[in-house]
Design a protein around this motif. Structure first.
Motif, PDB file in Angstrom:
ATOM      1  N   VAL A 107       0.857  -1.194   0.000  1.00  0.00           N
ATOM      2  CA  VAL A 107       0.000   0.000   0.000  1.00  0.00           C
ATOM      3  C   VAL A 107       0.899   1.252   0.000  1.00  0.00           C
ATOM      4  N   GLY A 151       1.995   7.133  -6.589  1.00  0.00           N
ATOM      5  CA  GLY A 151       1.094   8.276  -6.786  1.00  0.00           C
ATOM      6  C   GLY A 151       1.850   9.592  -6.726  1.00  0.00           C
ATOM      7  N   PHE A 182       3.803  10.100  -9.811  1.00  0.00           N
ATOM      8  CA  PHE A 182       2.909  10.483 -10.906  1.00  0.00           C
ATOM      9  C   PHE A 182       2.585  11.981 -10.805  1.00  0.00           C
ATOM     10  N   LEU A 234       0.075   1.882 -13.884  1.00  0.00           N
ATOM     11  CA  LEU A 234      -0.723   0.690 -14.143  1.00  0.00           C
ATOM     12  C   LEU A 234       0.070  -0.587 -13.867  1.00  0.00           C
ATOM     13  N   ILE A 277      -7.767  -1.538  -6.707  1.00  0.00           N
ATOM     14  CA  ILE A 277      -6.954  -2.200  -5.680  1.00  0.00           C
ATOM     15  C   ILE A 277      -7.582  -2.006  -4.293  1.00  0.00           C
ATOM     16  N   GLY A 278      -7.939  -0.754  -3.979  1.00  0.00           N
ATOM     17  CA  GLY A 278      -8.553  -0.469  -2.684  1.00  0.00           C
ATOM     18  C   GLY A 278      -9.866  -1.204  -2.535  1.00  0.00           C
ATOM     19  N   LYS A 279     -10.675  -1.175  -3.596  1.00  0.00           N
ATOM     20  CA  LYS A 279     -11.971  -1.865  -3.569  1.00  0.00           C
ATOM     21  C   LYS A 279     -11.769  -3.360  -3.325  1.00  0.00           C
ATOM     22  N   THR A 334     -11.297  12.605  -7.451  1.00  0.00           N
ATOM     23  CA  THR A 334     -12.169  13.731  -7.087  1.00  0.00           C
ATOM     24  C   THR A 334     -13.234  13.901  -8.174  1.00  0.00           C
ATOM     25  N   GLY A 374     -16.422   4.746   0.410  1.00  0.00           N
ATOM     26  CA  GLY A 374     -15.040   5.041   0.772  1.00  0.00           C
ATOM     27  C   GLY A 374     -14.189   5.248  -0.456  1.00  0.00           C
ATOM     28  N   ALA A 419      -9.408  -0.599   4.578  1.00  0.00           N
ATOM     29  CA  ALA A 419     -10.051  -1.912   4.467  1.00  0.00           C
ATOM     30  C   ALA A 419     -10.365  -2.538   5.837  1.00  0.00           C
TER      31      ALA A 419
HETATM   32  C1  B12 Z   1      -2.708   2.560  -9.280  1.00  0.00           C
HETATM   33  C2  B12 Z   1      -3.315   3.869  -9.689  1.00  0.00           C
HETATM   34  C3  B12 Z   1      -3.925   3.947 -10.947  1.00  0.00           C
HETATM   35  C4  B12 Z   1      -4.130   2.725 -11.839  1.00  0.00           C
HETATM   36  C5  B12 Z   1      -5.312   1.909 -11.269  1.00  0.00           C
HETATM   37  C6  B12 Z   1      -5.172   0.423 -11.530  1.00  0.00           C
HETATM   38  C7  B12 Z   1      -6.109  -0.376 -10.676  1.00  0.00           C
HETATM   39  N1  B12 Z   1      -6.318  -1.589 -11.144  1.00  0.00           N
HETATM   40  O1  B12 Z   1      -6.627   0.048  -9.645  1.00  0.00           O
HETATM   41  C8  B12 Z   1      -4.426   3.388 -13.228  1.00  0.00           C
HETATM   42  C9  B12 Z   1      -3.145   3.474 -14.014  1.00  0.00           C
HETATM   43  C10 B12 Z   1      -5.498   2.706 -14.072  1.00  0.00           C
HETATM   44  C11 B12 Z   1      -4.830   4.804 -12.800  1.00  0.00           C
HETATM   45  C12 B12 Z   1      -5.468   5.671 -13.661  1.00  0.00           C
HETATM   46  C13 B12 Z   1      -5.744   6.992 -13.348  1.00  0.00           C
HETATM   47  N2  B12 Z   1      -5.403   7.633 -12.214  1.00  0.00           N
HETATM   48 CO1  B12 Z   1      -4.709   6.728 -10.633  1.00  0.00          CO
HETATM   49  N3  B12 Z   1      -3.723   6.162  -9.146  1.00  0.00           N
HETATM   50  C14 B12 Z   1      -3.245   4.999  -8.821  1.00  0.00           C
HETATM   51  C15 B12 Z   1      -2.500   5.102  -7.467  1.00  0.00           C
HETATM   52  C16 B12 Z   1      -1.004   5.176  -7.750  1.00  0.00           C
HETATM   53  C17 B12 Z   1      -2.733   3.994  -6.479  1.00  0.00           C
HETATM   54  C18 B12 Z   1      -4.197   3.724  -6.116  1.00  0.00           C
HETATM   55  C19 B12 Z   1      -4.230   2.567  -5.156  1.00  0.00           C
HETATM   56  O2  B12 Z   1      -4.432   1.439  -5.565  1.00  0.00           O
HETATM   57  N4  B12 Z   1      -3.927   2.815  -3.856  1.00  0.00           N
HETATM   58  C20 B12 Z   1      -3.763   1.774  -2.854  1.00  0.00           C
HETATM   59  C21 B12 Z   1      -5.108   1.399  -2.247  1.00  0.00           C
HETATM   60  C22 B12 Z   1      -4.927   0.289  -1.223  1.00  0.00           C
HETATM   61  O3  B12 Z   1      -5.608   2.534  -1.584  1.00  0.00           O
HETATM   62  P1  B12 Z   1      -7.029   3.151  -1.920  1.00  0.00           P
HETATM   63  O4  B12 Z   1      -7.379   2.894  -3.325  1.00  0.00           O
HETATM   64  O5  B12 Z   1      -7.059   4.556  -1.428  1.00  0.00           O
HETATM   65  O6  B12 Z   1      -8.068   2.288  -1.056  1.00  0.00           O
HETATM   66  C23 B12 Z   1      -8.113   2.320   0.345  1.00  0.00           C
HETATM   67  C24 B12 Z   1      -9.057   3.405   0.914  1.00  0.00           C
HETATM   68  O7  B12 Z   1      -9.270   4.500   0.045  1.00  0.00           O
HETATM   69  C25 B12 Z   1     -10.303   2.659   1.274  1.00  0.00           C
HETATM   70  N5  B12 Z   1     -11.345   2.424   0.260  1.00  0.00           N
HETATM   71  C26 B12 Z   1     -11.269   2.338  -1.076  1.00  0.00           C
HETATM   72  N6  B12 Z   1     -12.452   2.018  -1.609  1.00  0.00           N
HETATM   73  C27 B12 Z   1     -13.323   1.889  -0.597  1.00  0.00           C
HETATM   74  C28 B12 Z   1     -14.674   1.563  -0.580  1.00  0.00           C
HETATM   75  C29 B12 Z   1     -15.343   1.488   0.639  1.00  0.00           C
HETATM   76  C30 B12 Z   1     -16.786   1.116   0.658  1.00  0.00           C
HETATM   77  C31 B12 Z   1     -14.656   1.780   1.850  1.00  0.00           C
HETATM   78  C32 B12 Z   1     -15.381   1.732   3.136  1.00  0.00           C
HETATM   79  C33 B12 Z   1     -13.294   2.115   1.832  1.00  0.00           C
HETATM   80  C34 B12 Z   1     -12.643   2.165   0.614  1.00  0.00           C
HETATM   81  O8  B12 Z   1      -9.807   1.389   1.662  1.00  0.00           O
HETATM   82  C35 B12 Z   1      -8.773   1.001   0.755  1.00  0.00           C
HETATM   83  C36 B12 Z   1      -7.860   0.001   1.393  1.00  0.00           C
HETATM   84  O9  B12 Z   1      -7.295   0.429   2.599  1.00  0.00           O
HETATM   85  C37 B12 Z   1      -3.095   6.447  -6.916  1.00  0.00           C
HETATM   86  C38 B12 Z   1      -2.183   7.184  -5.924  1.00  0.00           C
HETATM   87  C39 B12 Z   1      -2.567   6.955  -4.478  1.00  0.00           C
HETATM   88  N7  B12 Z   1      -1.753   7.487  -3.607  1.00  0.00           N
HETATM   89  O10 B12 Z   1      -3.570   6.376  -4.144  1.00  0.00           O
HETATM   90  C40 B12 Z   1      -3.382   7.216  -8.207  1.00  0.00           C
HETATM   91  C41 B12 Z   1      -4.462   8.292  -8.234  1.00  0.00           C
HETATM   92  C42 B12 Z   1      -5.690   7.855  -7.464  1.00  0.00           C
HETATM   93  N8  B12 Z   1      -4.793   8.366  -9.661  1.00  0.00           N
HETATM   94  C43 B12 Z   1      -4.978   9.574 -10.077  1.00  0.00           C
HETATM   95  C44 B12 Z   1      -5.281   9.957 -11.410  1.00  0.00           C
HETATM   96  C45 B12 Z   1      -5.305  11.447 -11.710  1.00  0.00           C
HETATM   97  C46 B12 Z   1      -5.542   8.988 -12.404  1.00  0.00           C
HETATM   98  C47 B12 Z   1      -5.928   9.260 -13.856  1.00  0.00           C
HETATM   99  C48 B12 Z   1      -6.976  10.382 -14.058  1.00  0.00           C
HETATM  100  C49 B12 Z   1      -4.619   9.551 -14.628  1.00  0.00           C
HETATM  101  C50 B12 Z   1      -4.785   9.947 -16.085  1.00  0.00           C
HETATM  102  N9  B12 Z   1      -4.330  11.132 -16.401  1.00  0.00           N
HETATM  103  O11 B12 Z   1      -5.321   9.204 -16.871  1.00  0.00           O
HETATM  104  C51 B12 Z   1      -6.455   7.884 -14.318  1.00  0.00           C
HETATM  105  C52 B12 Z   1      -7.968   7.743 -14.144  1.00  0.00           C
HETATM  106  C53 B12 Z   1      -8.499   6.469 -14.725  1.00  0.00           C
HETATM  107  C54 B12 Z   1      -9.929   6.235 -14.297  1.00  0.00           C
HETATM  108  N10 B12 Z   1     -10.886   6.643 -15.111  1.00  0.00           N
HETATM  109  O12 B12 Z   1     -10.168   5.717 -13.231  1.00  0.00           O
HETATM  110  C55 B12 Z   1      -4.849  10.577  -8.933  1.00  0.00           C
HETATM  111  C56 B12 Z   1      -6.216  11.075  -8.429  1.00  0.00           C
HETATM  112  C57 B12 Z   1      -6.201  12.544  -8.139  1.00  0.00           C
HETATM  113  C58 B12 Z   1      -7.541  12.985  -7.644  1.00  0.00           C
HETATM  114  N11 B12 Z   1      -7.531  13.616  -6.507  1.00  0.00           N
HETATM  115  O13 B12 Z   1      -8.558  12.752  -8.247  1.00  0.00           O
HETATM  116  C59 B12 Z   1      -4.003   9.768  -7.898  1.00  0.00           C
HETATM  117  C60 B12 Z   1      -4.236  10.164  -6.425  1.00  0.00           C
HETATM  118  C61 B12 Z   1      -2.502   9.980  -8.285  1.00  0.00           C
HETATM  119  C62 B12 Z   1      -2.012  11.374  -8.040  1.00  0.00           C
HETATM  120  N12 B12 Z   1      -1.280  11.598  -6.956  1.00  0.00           N
HETATM  121  O14 B12 Z   1      -2.275  12.262  -8.816  1.00  0.00           O
HETATM  122  N13 B12 Z   1      -4.440   5.082 -11.529  1.00  0.00           N
END
Ligand code: B12
Length: 210
Positions: A41, A48, A51, A62, A102-104, A150, A176, A197
């Protein structure tokens, strides 16, 4: 370098083929599954940030995500439940326009381990997709919606509003994702919110047993 540090580095570098073996080696060395997961994580946080600063682009992001998913597959049997489900069915998905899973997937894994049967709709789920799934599955007690951008927060709002306006009952809605706050969750009418999670599993159980 410790095995966990190696896992973290290789996830960041998107070494999809190496990561599963390294995760297994880290486990064999006695590291806890939770600690290995946290390292991956953390890798996503680094990816991120890179990026954001333009050091890497979408393809690198990706491939790192794919590497992490492969690593999580190794951990899943250690973190998932023994199959005893008594809290009903949870429908989960990432909202329309959003491809982050991934988070989902981690949330799904932990909610499952809390005792739910999971129906995973995947990513880019239109608001009506959640409603259709509630109708199509028996004993849905929880709906979980994830949003990572966002720009897809309005889609999260639409999903919750559509689910609530469907007239269907008997379940709670939890939301979330990184940009979601407890205030936003309350504002859009969700019944619950959790930041990660582990707490999602606790909150989900609390919501359906309250
Ligand atoms: C991997 C990644 C991608 C991959 C996703 C692959 C995949 N299979 O998931 C790819 C390359 C496809 C991608 C694409 C894009 N991404 Co992206 N991505 C990421 C990255 C690096 C990691 C996300 C991740 O997996 N985190 C790890 C997991 C474990 O954390 P999480 O998702 O937050 O989930 C946790 C909590 O949020 C919570 N949670 C999540 N879901 C739920 C649901 C419920 C019900 C609950 C209770 C809790 C909960 O629990 C989870 C586990 O603890 C993030 C950076 C970051 N720091 O997160 C950027 C990030 C999210 N991406 C970003 C962007 C801008 C994009 C793109 C727009 C880029 C582009 N120019 O095309 C596209 C959008 C595509 C789309 N339409 O969705 C930005 C978002 C900025 C914003 N504020 O909106 C980020 C933050 C990067 C950045 N610093 O700029 N991305």
């Amino acid at each position: 370098m410790s095995k966990i540090a190696e896992v973290k580095a290789k996830v960041e570098a998107g070494k999809t083929k190496l990561v599963p073996g390294l995760v297994q080696e880290a486990l064999d060395q006695g590291n806890a599954a939770e600690d290995i997961l946290q390292a991956m994580v953390d890798s996503m946080g680094v990816v991120g940030d890179k990026f954001s600063t333009g050091e890497i682009f979408v393809p690198e992001m990706l491939i790192a995500a794919k590497a992490m998913s492969k690593g999580v597959e190794v951990l899943k049997p250690l973190m998932a439940s023994d199959g005893a489900s008594s809290l009903g069915t949870c429908v989960i998905g990432t909202v329309a326009g959003d491809l982050h899973d991934i988070g989902k997937n981690l949330v799904s894994m932990m909610i499952e381990s809390a005792g739910f049967n999971m129906v995973d709709l995947g990513v880019d789920v239109p608001a009506n997709g959640f409603v259709d799934a509630i109708k199509a599955n028996e004993n849905v007690t929880l709906v979980a919606c994830s949003g990572l951008l966002t720009t897809t927060m309005p889609a999260l709002k639409e999903a919750v509003e559509t689910i609530k306006a469907s007239g269907l009952t008997g379940f709670k809605v939890i939301v979330g994702g990184a940009p979601v706050t407890p205030e936003y969750a309350a504002e859009i009418g969700a019944d619950g919110y959790a930041p990660d999670a582990g707490s999602a599993a606790v909150k989900s159980k609390e919501l359906v047993t309250a």
